[in-house]
Design a protein around this motif. Structure first.
Motif, short mmCIF file in Angstrom:
data_model
loop_
_atom_site.label_atom_id
_atom_site.label_comp_id
_atom_site.label_asym_id
_atom_site.label_seq_id
_atom_site.Cartn_x
_atom_site.Cartn_y
_atom_site.Cartn_z
N ILE A 1 0.85 -1.20 0.00
CA ILE A 1 0.00 0.00 0.00
C ILE A 1 0.88 1.25 0.00
CG2 ILE A 1 -1.58 1.41 1.39
CD1 ILE A 1 -2.70 -1.28 2.51
N PHE A 2 1.85 1.26 0.89
CA PHE A 2 2.72 2.43 1.00
C PHE A 2 3.45 2.69 -0.31
CE2 PHE A 2 6.67 4.59 2.04
CZ PHE A 2 6.17 5.71 2.71
N LEU A 3 4.11 1.67 -0.84
CA LEU A 3 4.90 1.86 -2.06
C LEU A 3 4.01 2.20 -3.25
CD1 LEU A 3 7.55 -1.01 -1.77
CD2 LEU A 3 7.80 1.42 -1.19
N PHE A 4 2.89 1.52 -3.40
CA PHE A 4 2.03 1.74 -4.55
C PHE A 4 1.35 3.10 -4.49
CE2 PHE A 4 -1.97 1.44 -6.89
CZ PHE A 4 -1.53 0.98 -8.12
N SER A 5 0.55 3.31 -3.47
CA SER A 5 -0.27 4.53 -3.41
C SER A 5 0.57 5.79 -3.21
CB SER A 5 -1.32 4.41 -2.31
OG SER A 5 -2.28 3.43 -2.66
N PHE A 6 1.51 5.73 -2.29
CA PHE A 6 2.27 6.94 -1.99
C PHE A 6 3.21 7.33 -3.13
CE2 PHE A 6 0.37 5.97 1.96
CZ PHE A 6 0.34 7.13 2.71
N SER A 7 3.69 6.35 -3.89
CA SER A 7 4.50 6.70 -5.05
C SER A 7 3.63 7.35 -6.13
CB SER A 7 5.24 5.48 -5.61
OG SER A 7 4.34 4.52 -6.12
N ILE A 8 2.39 6.89 -6.26
CA ILE A 8 1.47 7.53 -7.21
C ILE A 8 1.19 8.97 -6.79
CG2 ILE A 8 -0.91 7.56 -8.06
CD1 ILE A 8 -0.78 4.53 -8.24
N TYR A 9 0.99 9.19 -5.50
CA TYR A 9 0.76 10.55 -5.02
C TYR A 9 1.96 11.44 -5.37
CZ TYR A 9 -2.69 8.14 -2.04
OH TYR A 9 -3.71 7.36 -1.58
N GLY A 10 3.15 10.94 -5.08
CA GLY A 10 4.35 11.70 -5.37
C GLY A 10 4.54 11.97 -6.84
N LEU A 11 4.28 10.97 -7.67
CA LEU A 11 4.41 11.15 -9.12
C LEU A 11 3.41 12.16 -9.65
CD1 LEU A 11 4.98 7.45 -10.23
CD2 LEU A 11 6.58 9.34 -10.55
N SER A 12 2.18 12.08 -9.19
CA SER A 12 1.13 12.98 -9.67
C SER A 12 1.42 14.43 -9.28
CB SER A 12 -0.24 12.58 -9.11
OG SER A 12 -0.58 11.29 -9.52
N ILE A 13 1.73 14.63 -8.03
CA ILE A 13 1.96 16.00 -7.54
C ILE A 13 3.24 16.58 -8.12
CG2 ILE A 13 2.44 17.38 -5.48
CD1 ILE A 13 0.51 15.44 -3.98
N SER A 14 4.30 15.78 -8.18
CA SER A 14 5.56 16.31 -8.72
C SER A 14 5.45 16.61 -10.21
CB SER A 14 6.72 15.35 -8.44
OG SER A 14 6.56 14.13 -9.13
N ALA A 15 4.70 15.79 -10.95
CA ALA A 15 4.50 16.04 -12.38
C ALA A 15 3.73 17.34 -12.59
CB ALA A 15 3.78 14.87 -13.03
N ALA A 16 2.76 17.60 -11.74
CA ALA A 16 1.97 18.83 -11.86
C ALA A 16 2.83 20.06 -11.60
CB ALA A 16 0.80 18.80 -10.88
N LYS A 17 3.86 19.90 -10.80
CA LYS A 17 4.75 21.02 -10.50
C LYS A 17 5.90 21.12 -11.50
CE LYS A 17 3.69 21.15 -5.62
NZ LYS A 17 3.36 22.49 -5.24
N GLY A 18 5.91 20.20 -12.49
CA GLY A 18 6.95 20.23 -13.52
C GLY A 18 8.28 19.64 -13.07
N LYS A 19 8.30 18.97 -11.94
CA LYS A 19 9.53 18.37 -11.42
C LYS A 19 9.27 16.92 -11.05
CE LYS A 19 11.13 22.73 -9.53
NZ LYS A 19 11.60 23.45 -8.35
#
Length: 128
Positions: free
Chosen positions: A78-96
């Motif tokens: 759960i931690f690796l799957f969901s939290f990595s998706i959160y990080g990928l989504s938010i960081s992509a939106a910020k262009g980084k």
């Protein structure tokens, strides 16, 4: 182990509600449609598996090695799957976009699959 399953299931459930609300309100203007869908996928999988941890904690003694591995697979998955998706989504939106998170998502998914396979095996071994 039952207490760990209950605590982590409750924590992940609580965080899924918080992140779901955060995504629906605060991130709706920041993320594009694809990023928001990815974020929502992370929330859904987190909630489904949080509920599963609670159900397993109430229905199993969680004393055998198989049951412990199953619970740890779900907790870490759960931690690796969901939290990595959160990080990928938010960081992509910020262009980084945080690239090292990309390979972590499938690893988390693999741990979730392993958890489900161990649960299936625990049921099948009772037939033999």
């Amino acid at each position: 182990m039952v207490l760990i399953a209950h605590v982590m299931g409750s924590l992940y459930g609580l965080l899924a509600v918080v992140f779901g609300a955060f995504g629906a309100h605060a991130l709706k203007k920041t993320l594009n449609e694809q990023q928001l869908k990815s974020f929502e996928t992370g929330v859904k999988y987190q909630m489904y598996h949080a509920i599963l941890l609670l159900v397993l904690g109430f229905n199993f003694n969680l004393e055998t090695a198989l049951e412990r591995y199953m619970i740890y697979s779900f907790i870490i998955g759960i931690f690796l799957f969901s939290f990595s998706i959160y990080g990928l989504s938010i960081s992509a939106a910020k262009g980084k976009k945080i690239r090292f998170l990309g390979p972590i998502t499938p690893l988390g998914g693999l741990l979730l699959v392993i958890g489900w396979a161990l649960l299936l095996y625990s049921f099948i071994q009772n037939f033999v």
